[in-house]
Design an enzyme around this catalytic site. Structure first.
Site, PDB file in Angstrom:
ATOM      1  N   TRP A 270       0.817  -1.216   0.000  1.00  0.00           N
ATOM      2  CA  TRP A 270       0.000   0.000   0.000  1.00  0.00           C
ATOM      3  C   TRP A 270       0.847   1.261   0.000  1.00  0.00           C
ATOM      4  O   TRP A 270       0.427   2.293  -0.520  1.00  0.00           O
ATOM      5  CB  TRP A 270      -1.035  -0.021   1.107  1.00  0.00           C
ATOM      6  CG  TRP A 270      -0.632   0.343   2.507  1.00  0.00           C
ATOM      7  CD1 TRP A 270       0.351  -0.204   3.263  1.00  0.00           C
ATOM      8  CD2 TRP A 270      -1.275   1.322   3.344  1.00  0.00           C
ATOM      9  NE1 TRP A 270       0.373   0.364   4.514  1.00  0.00           N
ATOM     10  CE2 TRP A 270      -0.622   1.300   4.591  1.00  0.00           C
ATOM     11  CE3 TRP A 270      -2.346   2.199   3.162  1.00  0.00           C
ATOM     12  CZ2 TRP A 270      -0.986   2.130   5.661  1.00  0.00           C
ATOM     13  CZ3 TRP A 270      -2.720   3.021   4.228  1.00  0.00           C
ATOM     14  CH2 TRP A 270      -2.044   2.988   5.455  1.00  0.00           C
ATOM     15  N   ASP A 271       2.064   1.205   0.537  1.00  0.00           N
ATOM     16  CA  ASP A 271       2.976   2.351   0.427  1.00  0.00           C
ATOM     17  C   ASP A 271       3.093   2.807  -1.023  1.00  0.00           C
ATOM     18  O   ASP A 271       3.149   4.005  -1.317  1.00  0.00           O
ATOM     19  CB  ASP A 271       4.381   1.963   0.889  1.00  0.00           C
ATOM     20  CG  ASP A 271       4.491   1.630   2.354  1.00  0.00           C
ATOM     21  OD1 ASP A 271       5.312   2.263   3.035  1.00  0.00           O
ATOM     22  OD2 ASP A 271       3.771   0.728   2.821  1.00  0.00           O
TER      23      ASP A 271
ATOM     24  N   ARG B 167       6.457 -13.096  13.823  1.00  0.00           N
ATOM     25  CA  ARG B 167       6.937 -12.558  12.548  1.00  0.00           C
ATOM     26  C   ARG B 167       8.471 -12.620  12.518  1.00  0.00           C
ATOM     27  O   ARG B 167       9.113 -12.157  13.462  1.00  0.00           O
ATOM     28  CB  ARG B 167       6.475 -11.111  12.378  1.00  0.00           C
ATOM     29  CG  ARG B 167       4.977 -10.921  12.197  1.00  0.00           C
ATOM     30  CD  ARG B 167       4.582  -9.457  12.325  1.00  0.00           C
ATOM     31  NE  ARG B 167       4.878  -8.953  13.665  1.00  0.00           N
ATOM     32  CZ  ARG B 167       5.180  -7.692  13.947  1.00  0.00           C
ATOM     33  NH1 ARG B 167       5.257  -6.798  12.976  1.00  0.00           N
ATOM     34  NH2 ARG B 167       5.426  -7.318  15.197  1.00  0.00           N
ATOM     35  N   PRO B 168       9.076 -13.152  11.475  1.00  0.00           N
ATOM     36  CA  PRO B 168      10.540 -13.226  11.417  1.00  0.00           C
ATOM     37  C   PRO B 168      11.216 -11.877  11.606  1.00  0.00           C
ATOM     38  O   PRO B 168      12.267 -11.791  12.236  1.00  0.00           O
ATOM     39  CB  PRO B 168      10.806 -13.789  10.011  1.00  0.00           C
ATOM     40  CG  PRO B 168       9.595 -14.613   9.719  1.00  0.00           C
ATOM     41  CD  PRO B 168       8.449 -13.846  10.326  1.00  0.00           C
ATOM     42  N   GLU B 169      10.607 -10.824  11.068  1.00  0.00           N
ATOM     43  CA  GLU B 169      11.207  -9.490  11.145  1.00  0.00           C
ATOM     44  C   GLU B 169      11.014  -8.824  12.499  1.00  0.00           C
ATOM     45  O   GLU B 169      11.591  -7.764  12.762  1.00  0.00           O
ATOM     46  CB  GLU B 169      10.645  -8.595  10.027  1.00  0.00           C
ATOM     47  CG  GLU B 169       9.210  -8.125  10.217  1.00  0.00           C
ATOM     48  CD  GLU B 169       8.138  -9.124   9.805  1.00  0.00           C
ATOM     49  OE1 GLU B 169       6.982  -8.699   9.657  1.00  0.00           O
ATOM     50  OE2 GLU B 169       8.447 -10.327   9.638  1.00  0.00           O
TER      51      GLU B 169
ATOM     52  N   ASP C 181       0.312  -1.151  12.005  1.00  0.00           N
ATOM     53  CA  ASP C 181       0.973  -1.964  13.025  1.00  0.00           C
ATOM     54  C   ASP C 181       1.905  -1.072  13.856  1.00  0.00           C
ATOM     55  O   ASP C 181       2.983  -0.756  13.405  1.00  0.00           O
ATOM     56  CB  ASP C 181       1.734  -3.136  12.400  1.00  0.00           C
ATOM     57  CG  ASP C 181       2.581  -2.727  11.196  1.00  0.00           C
ATOM     58  OD1 ASP C 181       2.274  -1.728  10.524  1.00  0.00           O
ATOM     59  OD2 ASP C 181       3.569  -3.424  10.926  1.00  0.00           O
TER      60      ASP C 181
ATOM     61  N   GLU D 185       9.032   9.135   7.608  1.00  0.00           N
ATOM     62  CA  GLU D 185       7.954   8.152   7.458  1.00  0.00           C
ATOM     63  C   GLU D 185       6.646   8.631   8.064  1.00  0.00           C
ATOM     64  O   GLU D 185       5.564   8.416   7.520  1.00  0.00           O
ATOM     65  CB  GLU D 185       8.396   6.854   8.125  1.00  0.00           C
ATOM     66  CG  GLU D 185       7.361   5.753   8.119  1.00  0.00           C
ATOM     67  CD  GLU D 185       7.763   4.588   9.004  1.00  0.00           C
ATOM     68  OE1 GLU D 185       7.257   3.483   8.767  1.00  0.00           O
ATOM     69  OE2 GLU D 185       8.565   4.789   9.932  1.00  0.00           O
TER      70      GLU D 185
END
Length: 570
Positions: free
Chosen positions: A166-167, A284-286, A319, A503
């Site tokens: 979506w970014d 989540r891996p990240e 998030d 951001e």
């Protein structure tokens, strides 16, 4: 000491047996080249599955300040071999985990810090950033978590080294404003490729993002391209639009009232709405360590349930936010999957309308009528179930308690953005946003201060654009101007002081980057760049465009709305 390459050759078979003894791993061979997506491509596995206990141990050891670092690291050889070596060495005296990682993995390089030329205007700075943020990954290393794409693309910036779903739409708005229609076309082509390859557009082009999507803006992307290429763009991407819709609506045909399946829900009255969902229920891996800690903080809930709700919040793009929680101060109370979000359903309304338009362009009147009927049904469901009559704004639906939620968020503007709102309700939303969310530096995401990044006092560029355009669609030009002017002033002040765009912004004042969340403030920044360019052209006339924010607030917005309310919403 025996050289590592000789030791590996000698012990290969034994090592593989050892690797498989303690962990069941699933491997899928996949092309590391962006080839023809029509072939039966098996889904590549994320690093937490490929590396099993090694991945868990590295992340829990906190070898890197950012958990995304190891998730993005590239194995230098077959992960099965590396895992086998790890099992053999980890209990030996003097074993150094960081050294083992350095030997067996190529870590992501820190991006070169971009120093803009002195004296640049805001517009010049953004135009100069496009090539800096452009990447090309037609070919990637075999075991890389990065997924190849056939065309070049623009990344957000900072720690985000890949494309995000979506970014990208808001980035593309800026690319179009800068005249880079070739880059817009390339990015639409990439997303079409992903739909063909994986059946949906993943959160980002990483293996660990494949289990979820993000807010469905592909229809808006195709509509944007159609502004330049005409209906040919709609016809070209009609098959991918249909596939994306099928992904979001999977299982709807067999749902009974009160049932849910992945991303789609059917309410007791038969209304169909959608929710965010991740196919996996693991950390989540990240953000591995953070997710484990969150789950441990609430032992009264199954960890897998918390993990899926955290992942589903990542799918939402928000998030994290108090919007998804029972207790805004306790992340472990998150329950994203039991909420039907107003913004998601507004975006799917837009997808249905775009499908109708694309079908008509392709000469299929029956399909066009079919999608129009689906859009009308969803618009009625939005008005019936996602309007809080007591508060006077659009909100999310609580699937657990079968009632509308009370919290006002910037997502309330999405029905206005897609022209799905009744006119009288749009006026009420405008008044509520002005009274409760509008701040000196722009529109706040919510009015709740939770410490999460999608809450007060943060404001995000995409939500400013959605609000400004949505308000314009319904003649709420004064409020649209306030949102636009205040956010642009915030961006300009930040740029004047730091020579960068960030951001997110703290909108409680002007010129301050936002805070909160799981990682430090990132600069770059794709969607802020795009929205800033669009808003500059919103406040300055076409015959006299501005390259920086004027010192004096214009009397009115220059641009007219790109859409007008449909007859059904008057």
């Amino acid at each position: 000491m025996i050289p590592p390459e000789i030791r590996r050759s000698v012990l290969l078979q034994k090592a593989i047996k050892l690797a498989l003894a303690g962990t069941l791993l699933t491997f899928a061979s996949f092309s590391a080249t962006a080839a023809d997506p029509s072939s039966d491509t098996e889904t590549p596995q994320p690093p937490d599955i490929l590396l099993g206990p090694l991945f868990n141990d590295v992340q829990n050891a906190k070898l890197f300040p950012d958990q995304k670092t190891f998730a993005d690291a590239i194995p230098n050889s077959d992960p099965l071999m590396i895992l086998a070596d790890y099992r053999m060495q980890r209990n030996q005296s003097g074993f150094d985990l960081r050294h083992f990682v350095d030997v067996n993995f190529t870590l992501p390089k820190a991006g070169e810090k971009y120093v803009p030329p002195a004296g640049q205007s805001l517009r010049e700075h953004i135009d100069g950033l496009w090539p800096v943020l452009t990447r090309s990954t037609k070919n990637v290393e075999k075991w890389d978590s990065l997924l190849p794409l056939p065309e070049s693309y623009v990344v957000p910036g900072g720690r985000f080294r890949e494309i995000y779903y979506w970014d990208s739409y808001f980035t593309m708005l800026g690319l179009a404003e800068s005249g880079h229609w070739d880059k817009v076309a390339d990015m639409v082509a990439n997303f079409g490729y992903e739909i063909d390859a994986w059946g949906h557009i993943p959160n980002g082009n990483r293996t660990y993002y494949l289990s979820r999507s993000q807010p469905p803006f592909f229809a808006f992307m195709v509509e944007l391209l159609a502004q330049h290429e005409g209906d040919d763009a709609l016809k070209e991407y009609l098959p991918q639009l249909q596939k994306e819709y099928a992904y979001w609506m999977e299982g709807v045909e067999t749902l009974q009232p009160g049932q849910q399946n992945q991303r789609v829900v059917k309410l007791e009255d038969g209304s169909v709405l959608n929710r965010y969902w991740d196919d996996r229920d693991t950390p989540r891996p990240e953000s591995w360590v953070e997710d484990i800690a969150t789950a441990k903080s609430n032992p009264n809930r199954p960890a897998t349930e918390i993990y899926r709700d955290l992942r589903s919040a990542a799918a939402s793009g928000w998030d994290f936010s108090s919007r998804w929680m029972d207790n805004p101060q306790q992340l472990s109370t998150i329950r994203t999957t039991t909420i039907a979000p107003v913004d998601l359903n507004a975006l799917l309304y837009q997808l249905e309308k775009t499908l109708a338009r694309a079908s008509a362009a392709a000469g299929d009147r029956a399909k066009a009528s079919h999608y129009d009927a689906l859009a009308n049904a969803r618009q009625k469901a939005i008005e019936m179930h996602l309007w809080n009559n007591k508060e006077g704004w659009y909100a999310d639906y609580d699937l657990k308690n079968n009632k509308i939620r009370d919290q006002l968020t910037a997502a309330a503007l999405f029905p206005l953005y897609v022209n799905a709102a009744a006119k009288d309700r749009a006026a009420k939303v405008a008044a509520a946003a002005q009274a409760h969310l509008l701040q000196p530096g722009g529109l706040a995401t919510t009015s709740v201060k939770s410490g999460q990044q999608w809450d007060a006092p943060n404001g995000w560029a995409p939500l400013q654009w959605v609000a400004a355009e949505g308000l314009q669609n319904y003649g709420q030009d004064d409020v649209a101007m306030e949102v636009t002017w205040r956010f642009l002033t915030n961006v300009q002040h930040t740029y004047d002081r730091e020579k960068k765009l960030v951001e997110k912004n703290d909108v409680s004042s002007t010129g301050t980057g936002g805070g909160g969340g799981e990682y430090p403030l990132q600069d770059g920044f794709g969607w802020t760049n795009g929205v800033t360019l669009k808003m500059l052209d919103l406040i300055c006339p076409q015959e006299k465009p501005c390259d920086s924010v004027p010192s004096t607030r214009p009397a009115s917005l220059s641009a007219t709305p790109t859409k007008t309310p449909s007859a059904a919403t008057q």
